[in-house]
Motif scaffolding. Structure first.
Motif, PDB file in Angstrom:
ATOM      1  N   LEU B 172       0.868  -1.348   0.110  1.00  0.00           N
ATOM      2  CA  LEU B 172       0.146   0.206   0.024  1.00  0.00           C
ATOM      3  C   LEU B 172       1.007   1.186  -0.164  1.00  0.00           C
ATOM      4  N   ASP B 173       0.167   2.246  -0.328  1.00  0.00           N
ATOM      5  CA  ASP B 173       1.007   3.555  -0.398  1.00  0.00           C
ATOM      6  C   ASP B 173       0.988   4.209   1.065  1.00  0.00           C
ATOM      7  N   PRO B 174       1.841   5.024   1.495  1.00  0.00           N
ATOM      8  CA  PRO B 174       2.001   5.521   2.899  1.00  0.00           C
ATOM      9  C   PRO B 174       0.778   5.998   3.505  1.00  0.00           C
ATOM     10  N   LYS B 175       0.060   6.701   2.770  1.00  0.00           N
ATOM     11  CA  LYS B 175      -1.151   7.126   3.309  1.00  0.00           C
ATOM     12  C   LYS B 175      -2.270   5.944   3.497  1.00  0.00           C
ATOM     13  N   GLY B 176      -2.377   5.058   2.695  1.00  0.00           N
ATOM     14  CA  GLY B 176      -3.226   4.040   2.823  1.00  0.00           C
ATOM     15  C   GLY B 176      -2.782   2.910   3.806  1.00  0.00           C
ATOM     16  N   ARG B 177      -1.499   3.063   4.120  1.00  0.00           N
ATOM     17  CA  ARG B 177      -0.868   2.186   5.165  1.00  0.00           C
ATOM     18  C   ARG B 177      -1.314   2.848   6.500  1.00  0.00           C
ATOM     19  N   ASP B 178      -0.780   4.308   6.577  1.00  0.00           N
ATOM     20  CA  ASP B 178      -1.288   4.858   7.889  1.00  0.00           C
ATOM     21  C   ASP B 178      -2.846   4.860   8.396  1.00  0.00           C
ATOM     22  N   GLU B 179      -3.514   4.945   7.219  1.00  0.00           N
ATOM     23  CA  GLU B 179      -4.992   4.917   7.582  1.00  0.00           C
ATOM     24  C   GLU B 179      -5.624   3.587   8.218  1.00  0.00           C
ATOM     25  N   ILE B 180      -5.124   2.490   7.564  1.00  0.00           N
ATOM     26  CA  ILE B 180      -5.372   1.035   8.057  1.00  0.00           C
ATOM     27  C   ILE B 180      -4.891   0.790   9.393  1.00  0.00           C
ATOM     28  N   LEU B 181      -3.705   1.197   9.524  1.00  0.00           N
ATOM     29  CA  LEU B 181      -2.968   0.880  10.666  1.00  0.00           C
ATOM     30  C   LEU B 181      -3.674   2.000  11.856  1.00  0.00           C
ATOM     31  N   ARG B 182      -3.998   3.161  11.564  1.00  0.00           N
ATOM     32  CA  ARG B 182      -4.775   3.815  12.445  1.00  0.00           C
ATOM     33  C   ARG B 182      -6.125   3.172  13.192  1.00  0.00           C
ATOM     34  N   GLU B 183      -6.799   2.760  11.892  1.00  0.00           N
ATOM     35  CA  GLU B 183      -8.061   2.038  12.177  1.00  0.00           C
ATOM     36  C   GLU B 183      -7.886   0.883  13.141  1.00  0.00           C
ATOM     37  N   ILE B 184      -7.011   0.048  12.596  1.00  0.00           N
ATOM     38  CA  ILE B 184      -6.813  -1.132  13.638  1.00  0.00           C
ATOM     39  C   ILE B 184      -6.269  -0.676  15.129  1.00  0.00           C
ATOM     40  N   LYS B 185      -5.577   0.265  15.245  1.00  0.00           N
ATOM     41  CA  LYS B 185      -5.125   0.573  16.813  1.00  0.00           C
ATOM     42  C   LYS B 185      -6.573   1.213  17.316  1.00  0.00           C
ATOM     43  N   GLU B 186      -7.512   1.800  16.460  1.00  0.00           N
ATOM     44  CA  GLU B 186      -8.528   2.560  17.182  1.00  0.00           C
ATOM     45  C   GLU B 186      -9.371   1.273  17.731  1.00  0.00           C
ATOM     46  N   LEU B 187      -9.799   0.489  16.847  1.00  0.00           N
ATOM     47  CA  LEU B 187     -10.266  -0.677  17.139  1.00  0.00           C
ATOM     48  C   LEU B 187      -9.800  -1.492  18.329  1.00  0.00           C
ATOM     49  N   HIS B 188      -8.506  -1.738  18.459  1.00  0.00           N
ATOM     50  CA  HIS B 188      -7.735  -2.303  19.425  1.00  0.00           C
ATOM     51  C   HIS B 188      -8.061  -1.539  20.780  1.00  0.00           C
ATOM     52  N   LYS B 189      -8.273  -0.185  20.909  1.00  0.00           N
ATOM     53  CA  LYS B 189      -8.371   0.515  22.111  1.00  0.00           C
ATOM     54  C   LYS B 189      -9.761   0.257  22.572  1.00  0.00           C
ATOM     55  N   LYS B 190     -10.632   0.562  21.516  1.00  0.00           N
ATOM     56  CA  LYS B 190     -12.222   0.640  21.693  1.00  0.00           C
ATOM     57  C   LYS B 190     -12.750  -0.609  22.284  1.00  0.00           C
TER      58      LYS B 190
END
Lengths: 287, 281
Positions: B172-190
């Motif tokens: 993935l490109d850097p933006k797509g990569r950062d977005e997906i990882l952020r979403e996973i991190k949020e899910l992890h926390k929530k």
């Protein structure tokens, strides 16, 4: 030289769901250079690269390879002989069951004589550091090794240009380094012109020229230093900069007088230590 | 909690290509952790996650999830719903006519009612940032990044308690990569989800994980917080890995006599510490 003039390209050209990608692009690649093209997914970089060896043909404008018009079907072989392409997935590019046979595939199709093929295959495998694996089965190789075999297959056709479309995207850090080292070496020692498309900013650091694409257009074009110093503009288009460049950017934002075009760890180290030593010397004077 | 004891896995045991992929692994992963697994190709990371999710049966040893053995027949079904695995290039597994149906495939097999399935599909799509208009499209008409999201959503819709991801952002490109990882991190926390992430990007691991497992030659070579692990740049280099380049820089600055703390792993931390030393903070 590869040159595009007002190059236009649309997928599904002339159909209802036409999708315009390139809108009149003027671009050229000088012989012997090492150019990196950056841009996020959908920015048009692969579409542009596929024009360089006539995999895609312009919908408007033209693309010339050493003056040969890619739209002229009778020149197709001449163009493909000059410009080789390497793609992302090494498994999709290997056709034979033995490494050296795979490398021989290209020159065989060009009708090169047997003895000459033998010579070219050996030289190509040596150039990518895979000669000792010439009798191996490709599926026993690592990703980086397979990708180097794919590159050897291109070199055996003796092209003047090699276009690589994210050749390291599927590789681990070791494989990535192997491939980038190989490409750099081909450029420096054999004078082969390189066009490298990548998402890894650290792979762009060693290039002569970095081109950034966005929305089918070229939005930045310069040496790696000239391009990467524009940290904010790059981040706004969804790209990264090397970590050390970003660090220097933040330091500058906070009033530290540090160069804005630092690209490598060692450069950055030198700059920061210089500033730190100056600062501590000043501190001592006041004590 | 995941408890792994004396785990061994041998590919083609007894055959001419016999290869020990995992050797005497002992691990405890507590609930709610965000674990990063690093290691060069062939170090056993992918084999390890496939054993944890029940795809490969260990040659010897045990994997317990919440105290239950995942390879005992009576536990299989229950435990496999608890553990979700996102493979490398998961978009290759998209197959349904629409994105909605594809995401719904897992929940449907869990025999949930239509209402619940719908709720889960919408929930999973939202988590990965897919819009409702995407759901009626064919998955094959999506862009590369969207396909990847659809495939991840299919696993999230099963609401696993443990989410395993094998290089979810490769290619993935850097933006797509950062977005997906952020979403996973949020899910992890929530959701207090346990996440186990395999990645070649030390930068991403440094940003996301609270625990790092370093695999080498089928063994757990080191385990600790990202700060502990990346402070050992030399040791990592010996097994074909690198610390993030920012850690490498800070290590070199320390060698040059700058009194920086030993375990800086992000650009932000580095900037802050350097600014302090320069009297700018």
């Amino acid at each position: 030289m590869i040159e595009t003039k007002n190059l236009e390209f649309s997928y599904n050209h002339g159909k209802e769901n036409e999708f315009r990608v390139l809108k009149g692009l003027n671009f050229s690649v000088k012989k012997g250079s090492f150019t990196v093209i950056l841009g996020h997914n959908g920015s048009g970089k692969s579409t542009l690269a596929k024009h360089f060896n006539a995999i895609l043909l312009p919908c408007g404008g033209s693309c010339f390879v050493e003056g040969l018009d890619t739209k002229d079907p009778s020149l197709l072989w001449e163009i493909r002989k000059r410009v080789g392409m390497v793609f992302q997935n090494p498994d999709n590019q290997i056709v034979a069951t033995v490494v050296e046979e795979d490398v021989a595939f290209g020159p065989e199709n060009l009708g090169v004589k047997s003895e000459e093929i033998r010579k070219r295959v050996d030289n190509a495998l040596k150039a990518v550091g895979m000669y000792e694996y010439r009798k191996s089965a490709p599926h026993h190789l690592s990703g980086g090794q397979k990708q180097r075999v794919a590159i050897a297959g291109i070199i055996a056709m003796e092209p003047e240009y090699i276009v690589l479309d994210e050749p390291t995207a599927m590789l681990d850090p070791v494989g990535r380094k192997e491939v980038i080292k190989t490409i750099t070496n081909l450029n420096k020692t054999m004078g082969i012109t390189i066009v490298l498309i990548t998402h890894y900013m650290d792979e762009a650091v060693g290039a002569d020229r970095v081109v950034v694409m966005d929305g089918g257009e070229i939005i930045m074009d310069g040496t790696p230093r000239e391009v990467f110093r524009q940290v904010k503009a790059l981040k706004d288009t969804g790209l990264d900069v090397p970590q050390v460049t970003e660090l220097c950017y933040i330091l500058r934002q906070n009033g530290v007088d540090i160069r804005d075009d630092v690209l490598t760890v060692d450069e950055c180290r030198e700059e920061i230590i210089k500033i730190y030593n100056k600062h501590s010397a000043k501190g001592q004077k006041y004590d | 909690m995941i408890k792994i004891t004396n785990l061994n896995y041998v590919y083609s045991a007894g055959g001419p290509f016999e290869k020990a992929a995992l050797v005497d692994i002992n691990l405890n992963i507590e609930k709610g952790r965000f674990v990063g697994i690093i290691g060069h190709t062939g170090s056993g990371k992918s084999t390890l996650v496939q054993v944890i999710c029940g795809l490969l049966k260990p040659t010897s040893g045990q994997v317990l999830i919440d105290g239950k053995n995942i390879y005992e027949d009576k536990n299989k079904k229950e435990l496999r719903y608890k553990v979700g695995l996102v493979f490398q290039y998961p978009e290759h597994q998209l197959f349904e006519e629409t994105v909605y149906k594809d995401i719904a495939f897992g929940p449907k097999n869990m025999n949930l009612d239509e209402e619940e399935i719908k709720r889960r599909v919408l929930y999973a799509a939202k988590v990965v940032g897919l819009k409702e208009r995407h759901l009626e499209k064919s998955p094959f008409d999506l862009s590369g990044g969207q396909k990847r999201r659809a495939a991840i959503a299919g696993v999230i819709a099963m609401k696993p308690e443990i989410l395993l991801l094998d290089e979810p952002t490769a290619g993935l490109d850097p933006k797509g990569r950062d977005e997906i990882l952020r979403e996973i991190k949020e899910l992890h926390k929530k959701e207090n989800l346990t996440v186990i992430l395999i990645s070649h990007s030390m930068e991403d691991i440094a940003k996301l994980a609270d625990t790092v497992i370093v695999m080498n030659k089928g063994k757990v070579h080191m385990m600790g917080s990202p700060k502990e692990i990346f402070a050992k740049a030399n040791e990592l280099r010996q097994i074909g890995l690198n610390a993030p380049s920012i850690s490498e820089l800070c290590q070199k600055l320390r060698d040059d006599g700058m009194p920086l703390p030993p375990n800086i792993i992000t650009v932000q931390d580095a900037a802050e510490e350097i600014l302090k030393l320069l009297g700018k903070l």
